[in-house]
Design an enzyme around this catalytic site. Structure first.
Site, PDB file in Angstrom:
ATOM      1  CD  GLU A   1      93.849  97.265 -81.718  1.00 46.81           C
ATOM      2  OE1 GLU A   1      94.847  96.685 -82.164  1.00 46.81           O
ATOM      3  OE2 GLU A   1      93.535  97.259 -80.534  1.00 46.81           O
ATOM      4  CD  GLU A  21     102.530  94.882 -81.891  1.00 47.41           C
ATOM      5  OE1 GLU A  21     101.377  94.434 -82.024  1.00 47.41           O
ATOM      6  OE2 GLU A  21     102.782  95.893 -81.188  1.00 47.41           O
ATOM      7  N   GLY A  73     102.921 102.205 -82.554  1.00 46.38           N
ATOM      8  CA  GLY A  73     104.172 101.449 -82.645  1.00 46.38           C
ATOM      9  C   GLY A  73     104.119 100.335 -83.674  1.00 46.38           C
ATOM     10  CG  MET A 120      97.653  96.437 -86.362  1.00 44.91           C
ATOM     11  SD  MET A 120      96.759  96.730 -84.800  1.00 44.91           S
ATOM     12  CE  MET A 120      95.714  95.286 -84.782  1.00 44.91           C
ATOM     13  CD  GLU A 121      97.347  93.558 -81.924  1.00 46.25           C
ATOM     14  OE1 GLU A 121      98.101  94.535 -82.081  1.00 46.25           O
ATOM     15  OE2 GLU A 121      96.337  93.592 -81.195  1.00 46.25           O
ATOM     16  CG  ASN A 122      97.331  93.812 -88.876  1.00 44.72           C
ATOM     17  OD1 ASN A 122      96.374  94.376 -88.403  1.00 44.72           O
ATOM     18  ND2 ASN A 122      98.424  94.447 -89.293  1.00 44.72           N
ATOM     19  CD  GLU A 137      97.044  96.186 -76.847  1.00 44.29           C
ATOM     20  OE1 GLU A 137      98.211  95.900 -76.551  1.00 44.29           O
ATOM     21  OE2 GLU A 137      96.606  96.103 -78.016  1.00 44.29           O
ATOM     22  CG  HIS A 163      98.950  91.576 -79.351  1.00 40.13           C
ATOM     23  ND1 HIS A 163      98.075  91.635 -78.298  1.00 40.13           N
ATOM     24  CD2 HIS A 163      99.446  92.837 -79.484  1.00 40.13           C
ATOM     25  CE1 HIS A 163      98.043  92.872 -77.806  1.00 40.13           C
ATOM     26  NE2 HIS A 163      98.879  93.618 -78.500  1.00 40.13           N
TER      27      HIS A 163
HETATM   28  N1  HT7 Z   1      97.125  96.778 -80.863  1.00 41.22           N
HETATM   29  C1  HT7 Z   1      97.833  97.830 -81.511  1.00 41.22           C
HETATM   30  C2  HT7 Z   1      97.075  99.098 -81.388  1.00 41.22           C
HETATM   31  C3  HT7 Z   1      97.211 100.030 -82.530  1.00 41.22           C
HETATM   32  C4  HT7 Z   1      96.331 101.053 -82.830  1.00 41.22           C
HETATM   33  C5  HT7 Z   1      95.187 101.494 -82.189  1.00 41.22           C
HETATM   34  C6  HT7 Z   1      94.486 102.599 -82.713  1.00 41.22           C
HETATM   35  C7  HT7 Z   1      94.970 103.228 -83.879  1.00 41.22           C
HETATM   36  C8  HT7 Z   1      96.116 102.795 -84.472  1.00 41.22           C
HETATM   37  C9  HT7 Z   1      96.805 101.708 -83.956  1.00 41.22           C
HETATM   38  N2  HT7 Z   1      97.939 101.093 -84.338  1.00 41.22           N
HETATM   39  C10 HT7 Z   1      98.184 100.048 -83.480  1.00 41.22           C
HETATM   40  C11 HT7 Z   1      99.201  98.045 -80.986  1.00 41.22           C
HETATM   41  C12 HT7 Z   1      99.588  97.148 -79.890  1.00 41.22           C
HETATM   42  O1  HT7 Z   1      99.291  97.396 -78.745  1.00 41.22           O
HETATM   43  O2  HT7 Z   1     100.163  96.119 -80.131  1.00 41.22           O
HETATM   44 ZN    ZN Z   2      99.450  95.525 -77.942  1.00 40.29          ZN
END
Ligand code: HT7
Ligand code: ZN
Length: 873
Positions: A122, A299, A262, A264-266, A321, A302
């Site tokens: 993302e 996360e 912080g 990432m919700e992969n 978000e 999400h």
């Molecule tokens: N959805 C995630 C966003 C995020 C992100 C965006 C741009 C570059 C690096 C990143 N790492 C995570 C985080 C969240 O809102 O859950």
């Molecule tokens: Zn988020």
């Protein structure tokens, strides 16, 4: 760089149904083979017959359509992607590329973090892994095979379920993963490395077993339990509160030390900044434990709000978000204290979002243009976005809102949709017309409410006149009125909630809170049946993200601080009292500090029946950074002096009570992370802060003792922070001891850097510059950069804004150094300079000159270019 506009959105010309990926993983050179099943979008307008795929920093070694290898004349590669000339309506595309994770310092795409390989896709990182239609409205099923050296990379993870494993010759092995849920490319993930596993299980409401796995580097194996507990709490809560069940058989979280944000919700494989996973009582503070609980929840949530239902395009970012922040806020409120959580969230909103909304980077919750999408992961999209969802929940009421979210999940499951689709579900489930409410998504700026109350003793009525106006923001000079939910109460002289009956109503109302709806520029609400002048409690629970200008007097605020049934408003009344006094002291150091103010603080401090965490919030003075947003021209030095003066005065005047509170809340047993225990520590450490700032000898002794004896990081850091202050006796010895004790613990060392960067000592900048050369400092690690550079420029206001401009020069040097390394981080570092117009003419010209110096830098990233050019516009 050129802007991208929402109005130019077009559906993709092609869809991708199936993706097969094969990675031969190697930090120096990873080979990626992809096989995509493409078909023309049934509704797409036929373009020029070419197909353009996104791709950046890829070395293409082969491209084939339906098994036929293309010659260079049949395609074109440029810095942004791959163009295939004349493609069939349905075909299989195979590409082979090479990438270099060890050189990827931007941490987007596939990169190396320590000994691990991991991804961040993302928003637009997938195009740095392979050629693709890297946009969220292209949702596909993925099968991923990872091949790597077994010794270096014993663990190989990707999205979905593992379906095959094999041992290969030459010491390699492979694992194949299949994700049955169609997803956009930004949710793709892989991780490879030597990881240790914390495992647990969860039985869903419908009785399915889910395996829960948290992967950490081996030396962190004893720091994952809190994260696991938080995950299980979040899963249960989402079933109960939103009816959402987890869908795969396995849910994995990996903690990595190099991460831009912080977490990432992969899908099925969350990747986290280790700061939001790792905690042990002696290494992490209560704030860290709290952050882990809410980021793990965020996360996880999400999975439904973002993954199952995703965004049509990046302008819709707040769809996932804003809603997910709202959900994690509600989770934290339900498992902790609602008032305390609301206070923390409103503090953030006022300290960060309100200034953003009033500055040159102001944008609507749903922006209508951007140059670099990475710059739009903002407090407006996240936190104001959550407020916009919260207001809809308030307008609909709890049960109807639940029906509306059920409808949203049912109607849009598996789709890529818009904020408009979300609002339509709110309307369809409630029968309400939210046409005017939509302006919250479209118009930037913080509305201002001017509220006046008038009591008519003869008629027994109380009339509230409310006027709204919203200041202009870039590109939006004039704004029609917002639809604003205004929650209010009226208090009797003995501090009870009165019934609120409007003039034309016959139903006898129950006492408590009432939701008024503002839709016009001006309203008058007349309440009847009042035999005495009530004290109004306005904007209860902060029912809308607005600034209120009221006509209350300080005595009213002290009354509310003591009696309001709304915990949030008790705090807010106290904050306004602190703020007014601090601003008066900033203007005039001789301004009297009223006795009744001190008495009100004493009453709060000694209120044994109240929630300790709430008391700590009530007695915490607003920060210098927040206060600076309340001044027309920021007086950096005056604010700092006033803050110190009032802190010292409170410490001196309440000395005996503060010592008693400190002792009454001393830690007795082992560390517990519960709202009650966190509240006790917060109040105790606040008492210590006042005592030490007052120069109290006993307070200083207690501080030194606490630093040496405490077994939990919350108390150690509270003491170290005070020791590191100007005049802190033994600061260097304490800092050295701390460093020796925690060398090798990266997250604890971040605290060591941050505490020095935040201390407003006259030599703060020199020390920060010396720390840049410390062997533990690394510009490659975002957490370390944030700990040192961002803490100095955002928290240490008085030293960052030193009159000679040295703080500004320091920051811009860091930005120019970092931009070629990690543009996303470099652009975020610039934020404190963006507010340059709020300062005195001398500082303005120093700040502007530094921003211009950035623009003069060669080959700026689009990230930094966008922030600086908008700041100067
Ligand atoms: N959805 C995630 C966003 C995020 C992100 C965006 C741009 C570059 C690096 C990143 N790492 C995570 C985080 C969240 O809102 O859950
Ligand atoms: Zn988020």
């Amino acid at each position: 760089p050129h802007p991208i506009y929402l109005k130019d959105y077009r559906p993709p010309e092609f869809l991708i149904d199936q993706v097969e990926l094969r990675f031969e993983l190697d930090p120096e050179c990873t080979r990626v083979e992809s096989r995509l099943s493409l078909r023309r979008h049934p509704a797409a307008t036929r373009g020029d017959g070419h197909l353009r795929l996104h791709g950046e920093q890829l070395k293409l070694t082969q491209v084939a359509i339906d098994g036929h290898v293309l010659t260079p004349a049949e395609y074109r590669v440029d810095g942004e992607g791959l163009t295939l000339h004349r493609v069939p309506d349905r075909f299989t595309l195979e590409t082979r590329v090479e990438i270099h994770p060890n050189l990827n310092t931007a941490l987007e795409g596939l990169y190396q973090s320590g000994d691990l390989l991991c991804t961040q896709c993302e928003a637009e990182g997938f195009r740095r892994i392979t050629y693709f239609l890297d946009r969220p409205d292209v949702m596909a099923r993925y099968t991923t095979t990872l091949i790597a050296d077994r010794t270096r990379f014993p663990v190989l993870l990707s999205n979905g379920n593992p379906i095959a494993r094999a041992e290969l010759p030459d010491g390699r092995h492979s694992v194949t993963w299949d994700d049955p849920f169609p997803k956009p490319s930004y949710l793709f993930a892989l991780v490879a490395g030597d990881l240790s596993l914390i495992e647990d299980g969860f039985v869903t409401a419908s009785g399915r077993d889910v395996k829960l796995q948290i992967f950490v580097e081996p030396h962190n194996l004893d720091k994952g339990d809190h994260a696991m507990r938080s995950l299980k709490k979040a899963m249960r809560w989402d079933e109960e509160r939103f009816g959402r069940e987890y869908d795969l058989d396995i849910y994995m979280i990996v903690a990595v030390s190099h991460f831009n944000m912080g977490a990432m919700e992969n899908k099925g494989l969350n990747i986290f900044n280790d700061k939001f996973v790792l905690a042990r009582p002696d290494t992490a503070t209560d704030a860290d434990f709290d952050g882990i609980e809410s980021v793990i929840a965020h996360e996880y949530f999400h999975n439904w709000t973002g993954n199952r239902i995703t965004c049509r395009d990046w302008f819709q970012l707040s769809l996932k978000e804003g809603f997910t922040v709202y959900r994690d806020q509600e989770f934290s409120s339900d498992v902790g204290s609602r008032a305390v959580k609301r206070i923390a969230d409103v503090r953030t909103l006022r300290a960060h979002q309100f200034p953003e909304d009033a500055g040159p980077l102001a944008h609507p919750v749903r922006p209508d243009s951007y140059i670099e999408i990475n710059n739009f992961y903002t407090t407006t999209v996240y936190d104001k976005g959550a407020e916009v969802v919260r207001m809809q929940a308030a307008l609909l009421g709890r049960e109807t809102f639940r029906r509306a979210t059920d409808l949203y999940f049912e109607r849009h499951d598996g789709q890529a949709v818009t904020t408009e689709d979300f609002v339509r579900c709110m309307e369809d489930a409630s029968g309400r017309d939210l046409a005017q409410f939509r302006r919250w998504y479209e118009q930037a700026g913080t509305p201002e409410l001017h509220i006046r109350g008038e009591y008519d003793a003869a008629a027994g009525t109380y009339t509230l006149s409310v006027r709204q106006e919203t200041p202009p923001t870039p590109g939006q000079p004039v704004k029609p009125p917002f639809h604003i939910p205004l929650a209010i109460g009226l208090l009797s002289a003995d501090g009870h909630d009165l019934p609120l009956r409007l003039a034309d109503e016959s139903e006898p109302p129950t006492p408590g809170t009432r939701l008024l709806e503002l839709t016009e520029p001006e309203h008058r609400f007349t309440f009847t049946g009042l035999s005495e002048r009530p004290v109004p409690s306005l904007l209860r629970g902060f029912s809308a993200p607005v600034r209120v200008h009221d006509d209350l007097i300080d005595a009213d605020r002290m009354f509310l601080m003591a009696h309001d049934s709304d915990g949030f408003n008790r705090w807010d009344a106290a904050q306004t009292l602190h703020e007014r006094l601090l601003l008066a002291l900033t203007d005039d150091a001789a301004h009297p500090i009223p006795e009744d103010y001190i008495a009100a603080c004493r009453r709060a401090l000694c209120d044994a029946s109240a929630d300790r965490a709430l008391l700590a919030e009530v007695l915490t003075l607003p920060s210098e950074t927040y206060l600076s947003d309340r001044m027309t021209v920021v007086d950096v030095d005056g604010l700092h002096r006033a803050h110190r003066q009032l802190t010292r005065h409170i410490g001196e005047r309440l000395r005996a009570d503060l010592l008693a509170v400190y002792r009454a809340n001393a830690e007795t047993g082992p560390y517990v992370f519960s709202p009650e225990a966190v509240g006790r520590r917060a109040l105790k450490n606040l008492a210590l802060t006042y005592l030490v700032h007052a120069g109290d000898e006993e307070g200083r002794d207690l501080c030194r003792e606490q630093f040496e004896a405490a077994h939990n990081m919350t108390d150690v850091m509270a003491a170290l922070r005070l020791l590191a202050e100007p005049g802190g006796v033994g600061a260097d010895a304490a800092l050295d001891a701390f460093h020796r004790r925690w060398s090798g613990e990266s997250l604890v060392l971040d605290k060591w850097f941050a505490v020095q960067a935040a201390a407003p000592r006259p030599d703060a900048l020199e020390r920060v510059m010396a720390l840049l050369r410390h062997p533990d400092y690394s510009a490659r690690n975002p957490n370390r950069v944030r700990a040192l550079v961002s803490t100095f420029s955002n928290v240490n206001q008085v030293r960052f804004h030193a009159a000679d401009g040295a703080g500004y020069r320091f920051l811009v040097d860091r930005v120019l150094e970092l931009d070629p390394v990690n543009p996303l981080l470099a652009a975020r570092l610039l934020k404190p300079l963006v507010r340059w117009r709020r300062f005195d003419p001398e500082r303005q010209s120093l700040m502007r000159a530094e921003l211009e110096r950035v623009l003069g830098g060669r080959e700026l990233s689009s990230d930094v270019f966008e922030v600086v050019s908008k700041a100067l516009a």
